[in-house]
Each structure stands twice: as structure tokens, then as C-alpha cells.
Design a protein around this motif. Structure first.
Motif, PDB file in Angstrom:
ATOM      1  N   LEU A 152      42.269  60.114  55.132  1.00 35.07           N
ATOM      2  CA  LEU A 152      41.865  58.909  55.850  1.00 35.07           C
ATOM      3  C   LEU A 152      41.662  57.730  54.914  1.00 35.07           C
ATOM      4  N   LEU A 153      41.080  58.001  53.745  1.00 38.58           N
ATOM      5  CA  LEU A 153      40.762  56.922  52.814  1.00 38.58           C
ATOM      6  C   LEU A 153      41.978  56.455  52.019  1.00 38.58           C
ATOM      7  N   THR A 154      42.817  57.412  51.650  1.00 41.76           N
ATOM      8  CA  THR A 154      43.954  57.062  50.798  1.00 41.76           C
ATOM      9  C   THR A 154      45.251  56.899  51.556  1.00 41.76           C
ATOM     10  N   GLY A 155      45.302  57.466  52.756  1.00 38.70           N
ATOM     11  CA  GLY A 155      46.524  57.388  53.541  1.00 38.70           C
ATOM     12  C   GLY A 155      47.585  58.370  53.104  1.00 38.70           C
ATOM     13  N   THR A 156      47.253  59.235  52.153  1.00 36.21           N
ATOM     14  CA  THR A 156      48.203  60.246  51.672  1.00 36.21           C
ATOM     15  C   THR A 156      47.898  61.568  52.338  1.00 36.21           C
ATOM     16  N   THR A 157      48.932  62.310  52.660  1.00 37.07           N
ATOM     17  CA  THR A 157      48.786  63.618  53.288  1.00 37.07           C
ATOM     18  C   THR A 157      49.584  64.639  52.505  1.00 37.07           C
ATOM     19  N   HIS A 158      49.216  65.904  52.686  1.00 41.18           N
ATOM     20  CA  HIS A 158      49.926  66.988  52.022  1.00 41.18           C
ATOM     21  C   HIS A 158      51.204  67.312  52.786  1.00 41.18           C
ATOM     22  N   PRO A 166      39.873  82.558  74.937  1.00 41.06           N
ATOM     23  CA  PRO A 166      40.978  82.006  74.142  1.00 41.06           C
ATOM     24  C   PRO A 166      40.540  80.804  73.317  1.00 41.06           C
ATOM     25  N   ARG A 167      41.043  80.744  72.085  1.00 40.79           N
ATOM     26  CA  ARG A 167      40.724  79.642  71.183  1.00 40.79           C
ATOM     27  C   ARG A 167      41.837  78.600  71.257  1.00 40.79           C
ATOM     28  N   ILE A 168      41.429  77.380  71.449  1.00 40.14           N
ATOM     29  CA  ILE A 168      42.372  76.263  71.514  1.00 40.14           C
ATOM     30  C   ILE A 168      42.095  75.351  70.324  1.00 40.14           C
ATOM     31  N   GLY A 169      43.133  75.027  69.572  1.00 44.60           N
ATOM     32  CA  GLY A 169      42.927  74.210  68.391  1.00 44.60           C
ATOM     33  C   GLY A 169      44.035  73.203  68.188  1.00 44.60           C
ATOM     34  N   TYR A 170      43.742  72.266  67.333  1.00 38.73           N
ATOM     35  CA  TYR A 170      44.732  71.282  66.928  1.00 38.73           C
ATOM     36  C   TYR A 170      44.584  71.038  65.436  1.00 38.73           C
ATOM     37  N   ALA A 171      45.671  71.163  64.710  1.00 37.56           N
ATOM     38  CA  ALA A 171      45.672  70.926  63.264  1.00 37.56           C
ATOM     39  C   ALA A 171      46.543  69.714  62.975  1.00 37.56           C
ATOM     40  N   GLY A 172      45.934  68.682  62.414  1.00 42.92           N
ATOM     41  CA  GLY A 172      46.668  67.477  62.076  1.00 42.92           C
ATOM     42  C   GLY A 172      46.477  67.095  60.623  1.00 42.92           C
ATOM     43  N   GLU A 173      47.094  66.012  60.238  1.00 40.83           N
ATOM     44  CA  GLU A 173      46.981  65.551  58.854  1.00 40.83           C
ATOM     45  C   GLU A 173      45.595  65.014  58.553  1.00 40.83           C
ATOM     46  N   PHE A 174      44.927  64.444  59.563  1.00 43.90           N
ATOM     47  CA  PHE A 174      43.657  63.784  59.324  1.00 43.90           C
ATOM     48  C   PHE A 174      42.457  64.574  59.840  1.00 43.90           C
ATOM     49  N   PHE A 175      42.646  65.379  60.866  1.00 38.57           N
ATOM     50  CA  PHE A 175      41.525  66.176  61.374  1.00 38.57           C
ATOM     51  C   PHE A 175      42.061  67.429  62.046  1.00 38.57           C
ATOM     52  N   SER A 176      41.183  68.417  62.133  1.00 40.48           N
ATOM     53  CA  SER A 176      41.525  69.689  62.782  1.00 40.48           C
ATOM     54  C   SER A 176      40.360  70.118  63.665  1.00 40.48           C
ATOM     55  N   VAL A 177      40.700  70.751  64.763  1.00 39.10           N
ATOM     56  CA  VAL A 177      39.694  71.233  65.712  1.00 39.10           C
ATOM     57  C   VAL A 177      40.067  72.639  66.137  1.00 39.10           C
ATOM     58  N   MET A 178      39.093  73.532  66.147  1.00 38.00           N
ATOM     59  CA  MET A 178      39.295  74.883  66.658  1.00 38.00           C
ATOM     60  C   MET A 178      38.139  75.189  67.609  1.00 38.00           C
ATOM     61  N   LEU A 179      38.438  75.216  68.898  1.00 31.14           N
ATOM     62  CA  LEU A 179      37.416  75.387  69.923  1.00 31.14           C
ATOM     63  C   LEU A 179      37.259  76.864  70.265  1.00 31.14           C
ATOM     64  N   VAL A 180      36.144  77.439  69.817  1.00 31.00           N
ATOM     65  CA  VAL A 180      35.784  78.806  70.161  1.00 31.00           C
ATOM     66  C   VAL A 180      34.852  78.721  71.375  1.00 31.00           C
ATOM     67  N   PRO A 181      35.170  79.375  72.478  1.00 29.31           N
ATOM     68  CA  PRO A 181      34.417  79.170  73.720  1.00 29.31           C
ATOM     69  C   PRO A 181      32.905  79.271  73.583  1.00 29.31           C
ATOM     70  N   TYR A 182      32.401  80.328  72.945  1.00 29.54           N
ATOM     71  CA  TYR A 182      30.944  80.483  72.909  1.00 29.54           C
ATOM     72  C   TYR A 182      30.293  79.441  72.001  1.00 29.54           C
ATOM     73  N   HIS A 183      30.982  78.989  70.979  1.00 36.60           N
ATOM     74  CA  HIS A 183      30.461  77.910  70.148  1.00 36.60           C
ATOM     75  C   HIS A 183      30.396  76.607  70.941  1.00 36.60           C
ATOM     76  N   VAL A 184      31.436  76.316  71.699  1.00 33.14           N
ATOM     77  CA  VAL A 184      31.468  75.088  72.476  1.00 33.14           C
ATOM     78  C   VAL A 184      30.320  75.049  73.473  1.00 33.14           C
ATOM     79  N   VAL A 185      30.140  76.134  74.236  1.00 35.02           N
ATOM     80  CA  VAL A 185      29.065  76.188  75.229  1.00 35.02           C
ATOM     81  C   VAL A 185      27.702  76.125  74.551  1.00 35.02           C
ATOM     82  N   GLY A 186      27.534  76.891  73.473  1.00 38.85           N
ATOM     83  CA  GLY A 186      26.246  76.930  72.791  1.00 38.85           C
ATOM     84  C   GLY A 186      25.866  75.592  72.196  1.00 38.85           C
TER      85      GLY A 186
END
Length: 232
Positions: free
Chosen positions: A103-109, A129-149
Motif C-alpha cells: 500500500l505504501l510503496t505500490g510494489t507487489t510480489h 465453509p471458509r470463504i476468502g479473498y487473497a489480493g495484492e494489498f489485503f487478504s480475508v479468510m472468513l471462518v464461520p465461528y470466528h465471524v459470529v464470535g
């Protein structure tokens, strides 16, 4: 100003008990279907049950907690704090990660080093089921019990902030509320702890046990926290 502990004169109604039975029956069926449909060997049944502790206890805490009335501006501030709290929990638990360097440098791997895009993974009920998104700037992995908790904890923090803002609460009350908010932060850090040697490896092995214990304590502290006396 004196304080008192919240007590709920909650008498379960027939419809409420019906929903509880439906939820429990659905959970039993989901676990049975998973065990029959997948060739898994369960060595520790507690890991199958832990997600339901998070989900059921979190939903119950939300159900019995009614945020006090407050001006719209105060609600917006409390809501912003609750959202930030949820994001902090998710970040510590590894559910949400941000690539600040990119985000700061604008460079990605190079994209070939890590999978990118949407991801969907099946798992035991509550774990998936786990739903996730992996991107260059951020990633999300939604585990159901974590989300609810974590959503449940954030809602309780929202209610606590509104209650604290509506009266001149003594310093002891503020301390207790902060301790209740800090409990799940420690649990989220434990849940997201990386592997390693020695103590870190031991924490990793027991991370689910410890984070579940911390979650239960945090729910109890936030639900039965001292509140300022006065009009509701």
C-alpha cells in the motif's frame, strides 16, 4: 454514582425454545452429515464442538443484550469503535491481513508466489465453509465461528460504549469494561499465533482451547459487566 451488575429477567418463551431446539438439531445433523460424508478420524471431539460454543454463546449474548438509548452522534461513535474492534480482532486472529508495504510503496510480489483471488474451502461445521479473498494489498479468510464470535463481541462492546457514554461512570467501571474488551484481544492473538519452537509451539497446539476459554470469559464479563444506575 453507584454501579450494579446487569441481570436479565429472561423467561424463555415457547417460540424461543423452539428456535434453540431447531438450531441444536441443525448442528447435530450438520456434524453427523460431515462425519458420514468425509473419511475423517476425529481424535478430539472438543474441536468439533468448539465452533458451536462460539456460535451459540455469541448469539445468546446478543439476544439478551439491549443497547441503551443514546443520541445519534454517540451511536455513530460507538458503532465506529465496534467496527474498529472487530477489525482488530480479525487482524490479530489472522482472519484479516493487510499488505502495508504494498500500500505504501505500490510494489507487489509476483503473483506466482501466492494464490490470488476468491477461495472457497469446505470443512467441519463451524470451521467451514471458509470463504476468502487473497489480493495484492489485503487478504480475508472468513471462518464461520470466528465471524459470529467476533461480531457478537463487537456488538457487546457497542452496547458497553453506549452505556459508558450515557453517564458519569466511575473509573472502576471503565477499567472493568476495558478488561472485558481486552480478553478477546488476547484470545485472537493466541488463535492467530504462528508456529515455532518451545512456548510458541505449545501455544499453537492449544490455541483453539485457549481462544475458546478467553472468548467465554469475555462474553461473561461483557454481558454481566457493572452498569451505571439510572434510567434505561
Amino acid at each position: 454514582m453507584t454501579t450494579k451488575h446487569q441481570r436479565f429477567a429472561f423467561v424463555p418463551q415457547r417460540s424461543t425454545l423452539g428456535w434453540v431446539l431447531v438450531l441444536a438439531w441443525f448442528e447435530v445433523l450438520a456434524v453427523a452429515a460431515y462425519l458420514l460424508a468425509t473419511p475423517v478420524h476425529v481424535e478430539n471431539i472438543r474441536y468439533i464442538l468448539y465452533p458451536f460454543v462460539w456460535i451459540n454463546l455469541g448469539l445468546a449474548a446478543v439476544f439478551v443484550t439491549t443497547p441503551p438509548t443514546a443520541p445519534r452522534r454517540v451511536k455513530l461513535v460507538a458503532g465506529a469503535i465496534a467496527v474498529a474492534y472487530f477489525l482488530l480482532l480479525g487482524s490479530l486472529a489472522g482472519m484479516i491481513s493487510v499488505n502495508f508495504d504494498a500500500l505504501l510503496t505500490g510494489t507487489t510480489h509476483a503473483a506466482g508466489h501466492h494464490p490470488h483471488g476468491w477461495q472457497f474451502t469446505l470443512g467441519a461445521p463451524g470451521w467451514g465453509p471458509r470463504i476468502g479473498y487473497a489480493g495484492e494489498f489485503f487478504s480475508v479468510m472468513l471462518v464461520p465461528y470466528h465471524v459470529v464470535g467476533y461480531l457478537s463481541l463487537s456488538y457487546l462492546v457497542y452496547a458497553a460504549v453506549l452505556d459508558t457514554a450515557r453517564a458519569a461512570v466511575p473509573g472502576v467501571l471503565g477499567l472493568v469494561s476495558c478488561v472485558g474488551c481486552a480478553f478477546p484481544l488476547a484470545g485472537a492473538f493466541t488463535a492467530g499465533a504462528a508456529g515455532g519452537t518451545g512456548l510458541l509451539s505449545s501455544l499453537r497446539i492449544l490455541s483453539v482451547d485457549l481462544s475458546t476459554l478467553v472468548f467465554v470469559v469475555a462474553i461473561a464479563v461483557l454481558v454481566f459487566r457493572p452498569t451505571a444506575t439510572g434510567e434505561r
